[in-house]
Design an enzyme around this catalytic site. Structure first.
Site, mmCIF file in Angstrom:
data_model
loop_
_atom_site.group_PDB
_atom_site.id
_atom_site.type_symbol
_atom_site.label_atom_id
_atom_site.label_comp_id
_atom_site.label_asym_id
_atom_site.label_seq_id
_atom_site.Cartn_x
_atom_site.Cartn_y
_atom_site.Cartn_z
ATOM 1 N N ASP A 115 -1.360 -0.963 16.477
ATOM 2 C CA ASP A 115 -0.674 -1.803 15.733
ATOM 3 C C ASP A 115 0.585 -0.765 15.798
ATOM 4 O OD1 ASP A 115 0.053 -4.101 13.685
ATOM 5 O OD2 ASP A 115 0.830 -2.918 13.028
ATOM 6 N N TYR A 157 7.946 2.652 12.413
ATOM 7 C CA TYR A 157 7.334 3.814 11.647
ATOM 8 C C TYR A 157 7.826 4.983 12.180
ATOM 9 C CZ TYR A 157 3.794 -0.157 10.623
ATOM 10 O OH TYR A 157 3.167 -0.924 9.857
ATOM 11 N N LYS A 174 6.704 -4.428 15.686
ATOM 12 C CA LYS A 174 7.709 -5.158 14.834
ATOM 13 C C LYS A 174 9.252 -4.518 15.052
ATOM 14 C CE LYS A 174 3.233 -4.533 12.510
ATOM 15 N NZ LYS A 174 2.896 -2.839 12.357
ATOM 16 N N HIS A 215 8.948 -8.459 10.899
ATOM 17 C CA HIS A 215 7.972 -7.214 10.639
ATOM 18 C C HIS A 215 8.281 -8.077 9.013
ATOM 19 C CE1 HIS A 215 6.940 -2.796 10.039
ATOM 20 N NE2 HIS A 215 6.231 -3.685 8.768
HETATM 21 N N1 LIG Z 1 3.663 -5.836 8.628
HETATM 22 C C1 LIG Z 1 3.558 -4.591 7.566
HETATM 23 O O1 LIG Z 1 4.021 -5.347 6.947
HETATM 24 C C2 LIG Z 1 2.722 -4.235 7.573
HETATM 25 C C3 LIG Z 1 2.023 -3.404 8.461
HETATM 26 N N2 LIG Z 1 0.606 -2.291 8.210
HETATM 27 C C4 LIG Z 1 0.016 -1.967 8.580
HETATM 28 O O2 LIG Z 1 -1.439 -2.398 9.108
HETATM 29 C C5 LIG Z 1 -1.999 -0.644 8.775
HETATM 30 C C6 LIG Z 1 -3.419 -0.463 7.831
HETATM 31 O O3 LIG Z 1 -2.757 -0.628 6.545
HETATM 32 P P1 LIG Z 1 -2.779 0.459 6.137
HETATM 33 O O4 LIG Z 1 -1.608 0.728 4.720
HETATM 34 O O5 LIG Z 1 -2.334 2.101 7.061
HETATM 35 O O6 LIG Z 1 -4.142 0.592 4.506
HETATM 36 P P2 LIG Z 1 -5.333 1.221 5.032
HETATM 37 O O7 LIG Z 1 -6.043 -0.579 4.439
HETATM 38 O O8 LIG Z 1 -5.989 0.533 6.734
HETATM 39 O O9 LIG Z 1 -5.907 2.283 4.504
HETATM 40 C C7 LIG Z 1 -5.694 3.313 5.111
HETATM 41 C C8 LIG Z 1 -5.627 4.627 3.832
HETATM 42 O O10 LIG Z 1 -7.275 4.577 3.917
HETATM 43 C C9 LIG Z 1 -7.882 5.792 4.202
HETATM 44 N N3 LIG Z 1 -9.039 4.910 4.547
HETATM 45 C C10 LIG Z 1 -9.295 4.404 5.903
HETATM 46 N N4 LIG Z 1 -10.269 4.080 6.609
HETATM 47 C C11 LIG Z 1 -10.858 4.919 5.545
HETATM 48 C C12 LIG Z 1 -12.707 5.959 5.314
HETATM 49 N N5 LIG Z 1 -13.665 5.015 5.950
HETATM 50 N N6 LIG Z 1 -12.991 6.020 4.075
HETATM 51 C C13 LIG Z 1 -12.215 6.063 2.810
HETATM 52 N N7 LIG Z 1 -10.847 5.990 2.965
HETATM 53 C C14 LIG Z 1 -9.839 5.385 4.393
HETATM 54 C C15 LIG Z 1 -7.051 6.765 4.802
HETATM 55 O O11 LIG Z 1 -6.895 7.956 4.851
HETATM 56 P P3 LIG Z 1 -6.844 8.625 6.414
HETATM 57 O O12 LIG Z 1 -5.963 8.444 6.919
HETATM 58 O O13 LIG Z 1 -6.669 9.992 5.136
HETATM 59 O O14 LIG Z 1 -8.671 9.169 6.838
HETATM 60 C C16 LIG Z 1 -5.318 5.811 4.379
HETATM 61 O O15 LIG Z 1 -5.214 6.648 3.423
HETATM 62 C C17 LIG Z 1 -1.471 0.006 8.705
HETATM 63 O O16 LIG Z 1 -1.351 1.295 9.798
HETATM 64 C C18 LIG Z 1 0.347 -1.095 9.430
HETATM 65 O O17 LIG Z 1 -0.316 -0.413 10.849
HETATM 66 C C19 LIG Z 1 0.442 -2.019 7.806
HETATM 67 C C20 LIG Z 1 1.288 -1.876 6.473
HETATM 68 C C21 LIG Z 1 2.267 -2.870 5.932
HETATM 69 O O1 LIG Z 2 4.446 -0.570 6.610
HETATM 70 C C1 LIG Z 2 4.337 -1.254 7.042
HETATM 71 O O2 LIG Z 2 4.638 -1.453 7.521
HETATM 72 C C2 LIG Z 2 5.332 -1.828 6.279
HETATM 73 O O3 LIG Z 2 6.243 -2.705 6.657
HETATM 74 C C3 LIG Z 2 5.562 -0.897 4.600
HETATM 75 O O4 LIG Z 2 4.692 0.010 4.654
HETATM 76 C C4 LIG Z 2 6.369 -1.296 3.605
HETATM 77 O O5 LIG Z 2 7.246 -1.481 4.175
HETATM 78 C C5 LIG Z 2 5.730 -0.835 2.566
HETATM 79 O O6 LIG Z 2 4.885 -0.781 1.390
HETATM 80 C C6 LIG Z 2 6.802 0.126 2.297
HETATM 81 O O7 LIG Z 2 6.409 1.372 1.215
#
Ligand SMILES: NC(=O)C1=CN([C@@H]2O[C@H](COP(=O)(O)OP(=O)(O)OC[C@H]3O[C@@H](n4cnc5c(N)ncnc54)[C@H](OP(=O)(O)O)[C@@H]3O)[C@@H](O)[C@H]2O)C=CC1
Ligand SMILES: O=C(O)C(=O)[C@@H](O)[C@H](O)C(=O)CO
Length: 262
Positions: free
Chosen positions: A33, A38, A63, A96
């Site tokens: 994803d 990004y 997105k 998005h």
């Molecule tokens: N459509 C939208 O608006 C959005 C979409 N997204 C999508 O969702 C995905 C996931 O969401 P995201 O915001 O990254 O958050 P997550 O909920 O996936 O959490 C990621 C965080 O958790 C930590 N982590 C991951 N696995 C573990 C574990 N097993 N134990 C302890 N800590 C852990 C990571 O640390 P570390 O990397 O240091 O291991 C990182 O800091 C994004 O990468 C993106 O693709 C996200 C936000 C908004």
């Molecule tokens: O990660 C994404 O896809 C987002 O849209 C988010 O990160 C969002 O824009 C945000 O939380 C920025 O702080």
């Protein structure tokens, strides 16, 4: 669409991306994803192209970013995304964030890309029930997916029920609450009792409600840990205990505010 994919937000450094994506492929991830926002579509496209995994075994989501909404900009920026990802057809294209200003024009462009088979599926992110109701009034194609913030502190049950009734798949972004839920004492108790990590328990909770998950990690041990969640099940009591943790807490922006701003 695989129920369990990998999110690549904040993975922008080339050597880190190479390590992370290859580790994810090695432990079995086939769904990735990304987003225009990004700034890593090109990186992801190159790494996947160079990997030994067949294109047909991969599922790639991107997105359209807020600044590229509207009919013409969606079409032209999609073309750029496809090139960066080194693809001739995308698996899933998402809006998005909802935008009042560009609401129907962006979706009209999505429907065109879908009709032209440049994307296999189209969907949205961060749409509240009112946004989906508005889309229904004019859309020809129902979104396949709504990707929403969802974790034990933001369970989103009313929205998820609405999605279920319309056969729109619910996909959880920040399924681990960006780490915010990992120190929760109730989750830690369940994890300790089951001899699993708290992250594994949370991901299992999502899976058992048919939610699609895309956890992100840049840590090899955690990437493997997050993939290793198929040898245990949460009981009904544990599922219900996690459900009760909801406090409607967002780690990201409020979709209603974004709708008015974009
Ligand atoms: N459509 C939208 O608006 C959005 C979409 N997204 C999508 O969702 C995905 C996931 O969401 P995201 O915001 O990254 O958050 P997550 O909920 O996936 O959490 C990621 C965080 O958790 C930590 N982590 C991951 N696995 C573990 C574990 N097993 N134990 C302890 N800590 C852990 C990571 O640390 P570390 O990397 O240091 O291991 C990182 O800091 C994004 O990468 C993106 O693709 C996200 C936000 C908004
Ligand atoms: O990660 C994404 O896809 C987002 O849209 C988010 O990160 C969002 O824009 C945000 O939380 C920025 O702080």
């Amino acid at each position: 669409m695989p129920q369990h994919g990998f999110g690549v937000y904040l993975i922008e450094d080339p050597s880190e991306a190479e390590m992370v994506v290859n580790k994810a492929l090695q432990v079995g991830y086939r769904s990735f994803d990304t987003a225009q926002f990004y700034n890593n579509e090109g990186l992801l496209g190159r790494i996947l192209k160079e990997s030994p995994v067949d294109r047909d075994d991969l599922f790639i989501t991107t997105k359209i970013t807020n600044e590229k909404q509207g009919y013409d900009l969606t079409l032209s920026s999609f073309e750029q995304s496809l090139q960066k990802l080194q693809l001739t057809q995308l698996d899933l294209l998402l809006v998005h964030w909802p935008s009042e200003k560009h609401f129907f024009e962006t979706w009209r462009a999505f429907e065109r890309l879908y009709e032209e088979k440049l994307v296999r599926a189209i969907g949205v992110c961060n749409y509240q029930i009112e946004h989906l109701q508005k889309l229904e009034t004019r859309a020809n194609v129902v979104p396949a997916v709504n990707q929403i913030e969802c974790h034990p502190y933001l369970t989103q049950y009313p929205l998820k029920q609405y999605l279920k009734e319309r056969h729109i798949a619910a996909e959880a972004w920040s399924p681990l609450g960006r780490g915010a839920v990992l120190n929760d004492p109730d989750l830690n108790e369940i994890a300790g009792r089951l001899r699993k990590s708290t992250a594994q328990v949370i991901l299992r909770w999502h899976l058992q409600q048919d939610t699609i998950i895309i956890p992100k990690s840049s840590t090899p041990r955690r990437i493997a840990e997050n993939a290793d969640i198929y040898d245990f099940e949460l009981s009904e009591d544990d599922m219900a205990a996690i459900d009760k943790l909801n406090i409607d807490h967002r780690t990201g922006p409020d979709p209603d505010e974004m709708y008015l701003k974009i």
